[in-house]
Design an enzyme around this catalytic site. Structure first.
Site, mmCIF file in Angstrom:
data_model
loop_
_atom_site.group_PDB
_atom_site.id
_atom_site.type_symbol
_atom_site.label_atom_id
_atom_site.label_comp_id
_atom_site.label_asym_id
_atom_site.label_seq_id
_atom_site.Cartn_x
_atom_site.Cartn_y
_atom_site.Cartn_z
ATOM 1 N N ARG A 127 -1.239 -38.963 -74.822
ATOM 2 C CA ARG A 127 -0.325 -39.291 -73.892
ATOM 3 C C ARG A 127 0.979 -40.117 -74.511
ATOM 4 O O ARG A 127 0.735 -40.897 -75.317
ATOM 5 C CB ARG A 127 -0.667 -40.101 -72.856
ATOM 6 C CG ARG A 127 -1.918 -39.002 -72.034
ATOM 7 C CD ARG A 127 -2.421 -39.877 -70.689
ATOM 8 N NE ARG A 127 -3.319 -41.164 -71.114
ATOM 9 C CZ ARG A 127 -2.889 -42.463 -71.303
ATOM 10 N NH1 ARG A 127 -1.877 -42.793 -70.876
ATOM 11 N NH2 ARG A 127 -3.923 -43.215 -71.707
ATOM 12 N N TYR B 56 -0.811 -31.478 -75.560
ATOM 13 C CA TYR B 56 -1.910 -32.449 -75.569
ATOM 14 C C TYR B 56 -2.378 -32.640 -74.187
ATOM 15 O O TYR B 56 -1.587 -32.950 -73.039
ATOM 16 C CB TYR B 56 -1.472 -33.646 -76.076
ATOM 17 C CG TYR B 56 -2.695 -34.788 -75.851
ATOM 18 C CD1 TYR B 56 -3.813 -34.556 -76.358
ATOM 19 C CD2 TYR B 56 -2.384 -35.712 -74.889
ATOM 20 C CE1 TYR B 56 -4.939 -35.570 -76.136
ATOM 21 C CE2 TYR B 56 -3.635 -36.543 -74.336
ATOM 22 C CZ TYR B 56 -4.569 -36.433 -74.959
ATOM 23 O OH TYR B 56 -5.835 -37.161 -74.682
ATOM 24 N N LYS C 292 -4.524 -36.937 -65.090
ATOM 25 C CA LYS C 292 -3.888 -38.090 -64.895
ATOM 26 C C LYS C 292 -2.421 -37.775 -63.953
ATOM 27 O O LYS C 292 -2.209 -38.674 -63.117
ATOM 28 C CB LYS C 292 -3.442 -38.660 -66.205
ATOM 29 C CG LYS C 292 -4.708 -39.107 -67.096
ATOM 30 C CD LYS C 292 -5.615 -39.902 -66.035
ATOM 31 C CE LYS C 292 -6.701 -40.593 -66.752
ATOM 32 N NZ LYS C 292 -7.057 -40.376 -67.989
ATOM 33 N N HIS D 193 -8.591 -45.085 -61.667
ATOM 34 C CA HIS D 193 -9.005 -44.602 -62.858
ATOM 35 C C HIS D 193 -10.584 -45.468 -63.203
ATOM 36 O O HIS D 193 -10.500 -46.001 -63.918
ATOM 37 C CB HIS D 193 -7.998 -45.207 -63.932
ATOM 38 C CG HIS D 193 -8.109 -44.625 -65.525
ATOM 39 N ND1 HIS D 193 -7.673 -45.493 -66.313
ATOM 40 C CD2 HIS D 193 -8.841 -43.638 -65.805
ATOM 41 C CE1 HIS D 193 -7.761 -44.852 -67.684
ATOM 42 N NE2 HIS D 193 -8.566 -43.614 -67.326
ATOM 43 N N SER E 41 -8.043 -46.576 -71.097
ATOM 44 C CA SER E 41 -8.679 -45.264 -71.843
ATOM 45 C C SER E 41 -9.153 -45.960 -72.914
ATOM 46 O O SER E 41 -8.774 -46.558 -73.702
ATOM 47 C CB SER E 41 -7.057 -44.581 -72.133
ATOM 48 O OG SER E 41 -6.586 -44.332 -71.178
ATOM 49 N N CYS F 250 -12.123 -47.128 -73.464
ATOM 50 C CA CYS F 250 -12.635 -48.533 -73.322
ATOM 51 C C CYS F 250 -14.123 -48.230 -72.648
ATOM 52 O O CYS F 250 -14.747 -49.213 -72.281
ATOM 53 C CB CYS F 250 -11.886 -49.482 -72.660
ATOM 54 S SG CYS F 250 -10.466 -49.794 -73.359
ATOM 55 N N ASP G 215 -14.025 -40.463 -65.118
ATOM 56 C CA ASP G 215 -12.457 -40.913 -65.432
ATOM 57 C C ASP G 215 -11.896 -41.318 -64.215
ATOM 58 O O ASP G 215 -11.251 -42.069 -64.318
ATOM 59 C CB ASP G 215 -12.016 -39.680 -66.048
ATOM 60 C CG ASP G 215 -10.713 -40.407 -66.834
ATOM 61 O OD1 ASP G 215 -10.928 -41.230 -67.644
ATOM 62 O OD2 ASP G 215 -9.421 -39.594 -66.462
ATOM 63 N N ARG H 41 -10.804 -34.942 -78.641
ATOM 64 C CA ARG H 41 -11.316 -34.696 -77.468
ATOM 65 C C ARG H 41 -12.297 -33.388 -77.186
ATOM 66 O O ARG H 41 -12.184 -32.572 -78.114
ATOM 67 C CB ARG H 41 -10.301 -35.054 -76.339
ATOM 68 C CG ARG H 41 -9.619 -36.129 -76.372
ATOM 69 C CD ARG H 41 -9.900 -36.800 -75.120
ATOM 70 N NE ARG H 41 -9.161 -38.149 -75.109
ATOM 71 C CZ ARG H 41 -9.430 -39.126 -74.173
ATOM 72 N NH1 ARG H 41 -10.396 -38.872 -73.344
ATOM 73 N NH2 ARG H 41 -8.847 -40.373 -74.576
HETATM 74 P P1 GTP Z 1 -10.787 -42.121 -71.582
HETATM 75 O O1 GTP Z 1 -11.367 -40.629 -71.482
HETATM 76 O O2 GTP Z 1 -9.685 -42.265 -72.584
HETATM 77 O O3 GTP Z 1 -10.224 -42.555 -70.331
HETATM 78 O O4 GTP Z 1 -11.933 -43.210 -72.258
HETATM 79 P P2 GTP Z 1 -13.133 -43.875 -71.929
HETATM 80 O O5 GTP Z 1 -13.065 -45.064 -70.842
HETATM 81 O O6 GTP Z 1 -14.201 -42.728 -71.079
HETATM 82 O O7 GTP Z 1 -13.714 -44.298 -73.106
HETATM 83 P P3 GTP Z 1 -15.287 -43.638 -73.888
HETATM 84 O O8 GTP Z 1 -16.505 -44.071 -72.945
HETATM 85 O O9 GTP Z 1 -14.982 -42.237 -74.598
HETATM 86 O O10 GTP Z 1 -15.297 -44.929 -74.839
HETATM 87 C C1 GTP Z 1 -14.283 -45.072 -76.082
HETATM 88 C C2 GTP Z 1 -14.720 -45.708 -77.192
HETATM 89 O O11 GTP Z 1 -15.539 -46.907 -76.827
HETATM 90 C C3 GTP Z 1 -15.819 -44.948 -77.989
HETATM 91 O O12 GTP Z 1 -15.594 -45.208 -79.235
HETATM 92 C C4 GTP Z 1 -17.004 -45.635 -77.835
HETATM 93 O O13 GTP Z 1 -17.800 -45.725 -78.756
HETATM 94 C C5 GTP Z 1 -16.709 -47.184 -77.526
HETATM 95 N N1 GTP Z 1 -17.610 -47.886 -76.450
HETATM 96 C C6 GTP Z 1 -18.111 -47.401 -75.192
HETATM 97 N N2 GTP Z 1 -18.865 -48.270 -74.673
HETATM 98 C C7 GTP Z 1 -19.182 -49.164 -75.391
HETATM 99 C C8 GTP Z 1 -20.038 -50.473 -75.530
HETATM 100 O O14 GTP Z 1 -20.657 -50.948 -74.618
HETATM 101 N N3 GTP Z 1 -19.802 -51.379 -76.513
HETATM 102 C C9 GTP Z 1 -19.062 -51.107 -77.631
HETATM 103 N N4 GTP Z 1 -19.074 -51.983 -78.760
HETATM 104 N N5 GTP Z 1 -18.250 -49.785 -77.918
HETATM 105 C C10 GTP Z 1 -18.261 -48.908 -76.681
HETATM 106 C C1 SPV Z 2 -7.148 -41.333 -70.752
HETATM 107 O O1 SPV Z 2 -6.412 -41.492 -71.699
HETATM 108 O O2 SPV Z 2 -7.480 -42.218 -70.039
HETATM 109 C C2 SPV Z 2 -7.995 -39.968 -70.661
HETATM 110 C C3 SPV Z 2 -7.597 -38.926 -71.581
HETATM 111 O O3 SPV Z 2 -8.672 -39.916 -69.959
HETATM 112 S S1 SPV Z 2 -5.906 -38.101 -71.158
HETATM 113 O O4 SPV Z 2 -6.491 -37.035 -70.251
HETATM 114 O O5 SPV Z 2 -5.313 -37.879 -72.206
HETATM 115 O O6 SPV Z 2 -5.337 -39.068 -70.098
HETATM 116 MN MN MN Z 3 -9.133 -41.886 -68.753
#
Ligand code: GTP
Ligand code: SPV
Ligand code: MN
Length: 592
Positions: A69, A197, A206, A226, A248, A250, A277, A374
């Site tokens: 983004r 993207y 979003k 979110h 994002s 996290c 999400d 992704r």
């Molecule tokens: P968006 O799709 O961008 O909104 O991201 P999201 O919030 O769904 O994040 P996602 O669950 O894909 O995790 C992103 C990163 O955080 C990955 O590399 C995971 O391995 C890491 N992660 C997730 N949960 C944990 C946790 O409990 N501990 C640690 N150390 N890392 C974590």
């Molecule tokens: C984020 O960045 O929080 C996502 C992926 O979930 S995107 O669709 O690029 O916003």
């Molecule tokens: Mn997201």
């Protein structure tokens, strides 16, 4: 597909603007989608993956300059600049339309205009909303067909209504200098140019489900957040629902699909995924807050996803999935990304398309997959998808959890004193930035409610809306918590094991909601007694470390309060007085 005059006349207007060779309506049928997949493979837009190992799966690469983004090119075009607020980039709608129309004019020449009617949320649900996206990208059509509900039924439900969101996407030349993602909240309109993207072009996500919907929610008395939504089932078969907002990349997808530790599984505890999400939430007839997931698939971060960290996500990607900017294993035409397993392909194609020796390439300090690569996977693939996923009435929320990546200061978990204090806790969220947006990675920035890049109006008004929702919900309001899985030791290792072990924290949260466990009152809210977090069966972790990450360091929080004060300044008069009061209380508590 429709006789709706507002839809037809807008499409005519856009057609005259972008000048496509032909117009194709997308009805979501498998035959139509299959023909498009075939066409995209012929032009190289998609690569068909190994159909024995990954049936129905395809691979796509975006332009190298178009992988995340673009927050500095994402605009909120409200009539009054003040309505966009200090945290959004604003442009006058008249000027924005002119600029965008000049870029879009004639850009579909030699291309097809695909018309995608879609529903965010189960079709016909009182919490769902309808959009129409126009695009010149088959990749977008195929992704929207996974991420949203695309069907003739959407137009049937819409009937003659004008309550739908217009979305125009033009790939143009993927020119970074002319890339804009623009939102017109007062016109229910989104225009996105010069990107391919996901977050910039899957306009239901979003752009609609957060930026436009947050504005709609403010006006109509509901919330677009979110947040992931999960159901936690206890051995008696009772399910309680929790929403969580993390910035994002996290951990939302990971938490939403987590597998409880073995000891809990043996007793019959389960986690069900409703969403990973976005949550749309509205008070129900019984006065409680109900949430739906407006999406129909997962647009998840690939790196870090493996059979240990998130088996449910990985299994979800084994069929009918589109992979974007990951690496390919050229020996068997499958996909790979960092930490999928310990065997990067030797005969590899890295995300930009170069043929490399994977292990050597990595040893030189490179990444095979882009950090923001992704997968787009259908929700129905998820082994732990909730039985309530299609329930248009939504699920009742017991707890709201905020969280971010904080190496220091923020404890593993704490509970706010009440709803208003919880709104304060959400408003002071901060997190280290990730690869999900362009710009520096690892810098701490304030990201209230994980909505900083996604709130379609003034964040001061947004905070006020949260207070008003709390008033409306009264006694029935969910309890509000904050978590931090990302505390580091002095050598930069994570102190808390995270992932499945986060269940232990969720259990404490739900016990607090039910009044079944005591807690320690601190300067920032209620923190668990270490003994109350069940560590049975946990590996390489002890109660002393737990105590250290539950500690509230008043000096560090006093410093934090200074940062919050600075952050709040930009909101001026729009900052609700209640947040000022909350900040004063924090300062006072830290000084004691
Ligand atoms: P968006 O799709 O961008 O909104 O991201 P999201 O919030 O769904 O994040 P996602 O669950 O894909 O995790 C992103 C990163 O955080 C990955 O590399 C995971 O391995 C890491 N992660 C997730 N949960 C944990 C946790 O409990 N501990 C640690 N150390 N890392 C974590
Ligand atoms: C984020 O960045 O929080 C996502 C992926 O979930 S995107 O669709 O690029 O916003
Ligand atoms: Mn997201």
């Amino acid at each position: 597909m429709t006789n709706n005059k507002t839809v037809l006349s807008w499409i005519d207007e856009m057609k005259a603007l972008v000048n496509p060779d032909q117009v194709v309506w997308i009805d979501g049928s498998e035959e139509q989608l299959e023909a498009l997949r075939k066409e995209a493979c012929e032009t190289g837009e998609l690569i068909k993956l190994n159909q024995e190992k990954l049936p129905g799966c395809y691979y796509h690469r975006t332009a190298v300059n178009d992988v995340a983004r673009v927050e500095d090119r994402t605009l909120i075009c409200s009539r009054n600049e003040e309505d966009a607020g200090p945290t959004n980039h604003w442009k006058d709608p008249k000027e924005a339309y002119k600029m965008l129309y000049d870029i879009a004019r004639g850009s579909y020449k030699g291309r097809t205009m695909y018309v995608i009617p879609y529903s965010m949320g189960p079709i016909g649900s009182p919490l769902a909303k309808i959009g129409v996206e126009l695009t010149d990208s088959i990749y977008v059509v195929l992704n929207m067909a996974i991420m949203t509900r695309v069907s003739q039924k959407v137009m049937d439900v819409l009937g003659d209504s004008n309550d739908w969101v217009r979305g125009l996407h033009c790939k143009c030349n993927i020119d970074e200098e002319k890339r804009y993602i623009c939102h017109f909240p007062e016109d229910n309109t989104i225009i996105s140019v010069n990107s391919g993207y996901g977050g910039n072009v899957l306009l239901g996500k979003k752009c609609f489900a957060l930026r436009i919907a947050s504005y709609q929610g403010k006006t109509e008395g509901w919330m677009a957040e979110h947040m992931l939504i999960l159901g936690l089932e206890n051995p008696k078969g009772e399910v309680k629902y929790v929403c969580a907002a993390f910035p994002s990349a996290c951990g939302k997808t990971n938490l939403a699909m987590m597998i409880p530790p073995e000891g809990y599984r043996a007793k019959g505890y389960k986690v069900w995924t409703v969403g990973d999400d976005i949550a749309w939430m509205r008070p129900g007839e019984d006065g409680r807050l109900y949430a739906i997931n407006p999406e129909n698939g997962f647009f998840g971060v690939a790196p870090g996803t493996n059979m240990k960290s998130n088996p449910n996500a990985l299994i979800s990607t084994k069929k009918g999935t589109i992979f974007t900017n990951v690496a390919r294993n050229l020996d068997d035409n499958t996909v790979w990304w960092e930490s999928l397993d310990k065997n990067p392909p030797v005969n590899a194609e890295e995300w930009k398309g170069a043929h490399v020796n994977g292990p050597e390439y990595i040893a030189e300090g490179n990444k095979l997959a882009h950090p923001n690569s992704r997968f787009t996977a259908p929700a129905k693939n998820c082994p732990c998808i909730s039985s309530e996923f299609e329930n248009g009435a939504g699920v009742p929320i017991s707890a709201i959890v905020f969280g971010g990546r904080r190496a220091q200061t923020t404890p593993l978990v704490y509970q706010s004193r009440d709803w208003n204090n919880g709104v304060f806790v959400g408003s002071i969220m901060a997190s280290e930035t990730t690869a999900a947006a362009t710009g520096a990675v690892g810098v701490v920035r304030r990201d209230p409610m994980a909505m900083l890049p996604f709130c379609g109006y003034h964040m001061g008004d947004y905070f006020q809306h949260w207070f008003e929702m709390g008033e409306k919900l009264g006694e029935n309001a969910p309890k509000i918590f904050n978590v931090n899985w990302f505390r580091l030791d002095s050598e930069g290792h994570f102190l808390w094991p995270g992932f499945g072990d986060n269940f232990r924290v969720l259990e404490w949260i739900l016990k607090r909601c039910e009044g079944k466990v005591d807690a320690k009152e601190t300067a920032i809210g209620y923190v668990p007694y270490a003994e109350d977090i069940n560590l049975e069966g946990i590996q390489d972790f002890d109660i002393e470390t737990l105590k250290s990450i539950l500690e509230v360091d008043k000096a560090a929080w006093a410093k934090e309060a200074e940062g919050i004060e600075e952050f709040y300044k930009q909101f001026g008069d729009k900052l609700p007085q209640e947040l000022r009061n909350q900040l004063e209380t924090l300062k006072k508590n830290c000084a004691e």
